[in-house]
Design an enzyme around this catalytic site. Structure first.
Site, PDB file in Angstrom:
ATOM      1  N   HIS A 140       0.842  -1.202   0.000  1.00  7.07           N
ATOM      2  CA  HIS A 140       0.000   0.000   0.000  1.00  7.07           C
ATOM      3  C   HIS A 140       0.880   1.256   0.000  1.00  7.07           C
ATOM      4  CE1 HIS A 140      -3.556   2.373   1.662  1.00  7.07           C
ATOM      5  NE2 HIS A 140      -2.540   3.145   1.994  1.00  7.07           N
ATOM      6  N   GLU A 141       1.867   1.281   0.895  1.00 10.93           N
ATOM      7  CA  GLU A 141       2.723   2.462   1.008  1.00 10.93           C
ATOM      8  C   GLU A 141       3.656   2.608  -0.202  1.00 10.93           C
ATOM      9  OE1 GLU A 141       2.042   4.641   3.179  1.00 10.93           O
ATOM     10  OE2 GLU A 141       0.609   3.330   4.212  1.00 10.93           O
TER      11      GLU A 141
END
Length: 350
Positions: free
Chosen positions: A130-131
């Site tokens: 996600h990051e």
């Protein structure tokens, strides 16, 4: 290399997984002449160097010697999404589960100890993906600006009308950033390639580390109930509840991710058919806005939200507007509603 067999996406463009609203905004911004130059100039005004020094001095930097399993996940995520430069990664002491990707020139990924302790390996892999998705999309630039403007709004709040313009920008940035979180959730799924792990992670963010007490299907039903529940008053309250937030609600994120994971777009992407980073410069702003408009038009047709339903009815030329407004606001107008009792007697149970 991935620790288990998963597909890699060479030269993948972030446009492949970005939410339509996020994508259209980013493509338009990237097309602006001098956009990068202006924002890099702004970086001198932003506390980026201070943040870097803060994390370097008061957090633990992930490496082969520290949090080695997180370092392996980070390299794995960068390998799968073909992100050439691995971002700096820190773990900071905070019992609140959270993660972020910030930075103007070079993105920094930060996760809290609360998040590390909450998630298992596959759930954490989705978060790291996600990051990295934020980094690949360039979201860290706008997130840094959002943090700066939020702090600025607090500092000028005492000036009469002085913070209204800043607050308007912050509100707009938050609305965009909520959409960017949906994009990053998709990136996390591309990295982890385990939908159930992504769902478990979102469920834990909502209810803590009590998986034996929770159920993914029941959690997703909450999202359906949230979308359809109540009348127009509830629709307005939903808007007010989400305005101060930088992230969508956990049930909404889970529902959105499930819809994307079962879509034809996702299947084509997994089959190797996706936009390439080398073609980003040729991306059409018109086409992305058209895609975004088409997406929202289709979602409006399918939405069960009372406010969206009313707008849809009005757009279709529905009659008795006053009656529809009354029914939507009060929840009245059911098939069994025959109006007040002529005798004036109160209904049973009142």
């Amino acid at each position: 290399m991935p620790s288990r067999t998963r597909r890699r996406f060479p030269d993948i463009s972030s446009r492949a997984y970005e939410h339509p609203a996020d994508k259209s905004a980013l493509v338009a911004l990237r097309k602006l002449t001098g956009f990068d130059t202006v924002f890099k100039a702004l970086s001198g005004l932003l506390p980026e160097r201070s943040l870097r020094l803060l994390f370097l001095s008061d957090s633990v930097r992930v490496s082969d010697e520290q949090f080695a399993h997180l370092n392996a996940m980070l390299r794995d995520a960068c390998y799968i999404l073909d992100l050439e430069k691995v971002p700096a990664f820190y773990v900071t002491q905070d019992p609140q589960p959270n993660a972020m990707c910030i930075g103007m020139d070079e993105p920094i990924i930060v996760v809290t100890t609360g998040l590390v302790e909450l998630l298992d390996e596959e759930e954490m892999r989705a978060v790291v993906g996600h990051e990295v998705g934020h980094a690949l999309s360039g979201h860290s630039v706008y997130r840094t600006i959002l943090l700066f403007l939020t702090n600025l709004a607090l500092r000028v709040a005492w000036i009469p009308l002085g913070n209204l313009a800043v607050l308007a920008i912050v509100t707009a940035l938050r609305e965009w950033f909520r959409k960017s979180e949906l994009s990053a959730d998709r990136a996390g799924l591309l990295v982890g390639q385990d939908l159930q792990a992504s769902m478990r992670g979102l469920m834990k963010l909502a209810g803590g580390n009590h998986l034996h007490e929770m159920n993914v299907d029941a959690f997703l039903k909450q999202a359906d109930e949230y979308e359809a529940a109540g009348d127009l008053r509830d629709s307005v309250l939903k808007i007010l509840n989400v305005l101060p937030r930088s992230h969508p609600f956990a049930t909404v994120r889970a529902s959105e991710l499930r819809k994307w994971a079962t879509s034809r777009d996702y299947q084509r992407l997994m089959d190797g058919h996706y936009p390439r980073r080398t073609d980003d410069k040729d991306a059409s702003v018109y086409d992305t806005f058209k895609e975004s408009a088409s997406h929202y038009s289709e979602r409006a047709k399918q939405s069960k939200d009372p406010l969206v339903g009313l707008i849809r009815d009005l757009g279709n030329g529905a009659g008795d507007i006053g009656g529809k407004l009354r029914d939507k606001f009060t929840g009245a107008g059911g098939k069994g509603d025959t109006g007040p009792d002529p005798s004036g007697a109160a209904p049973e149970g009142a």
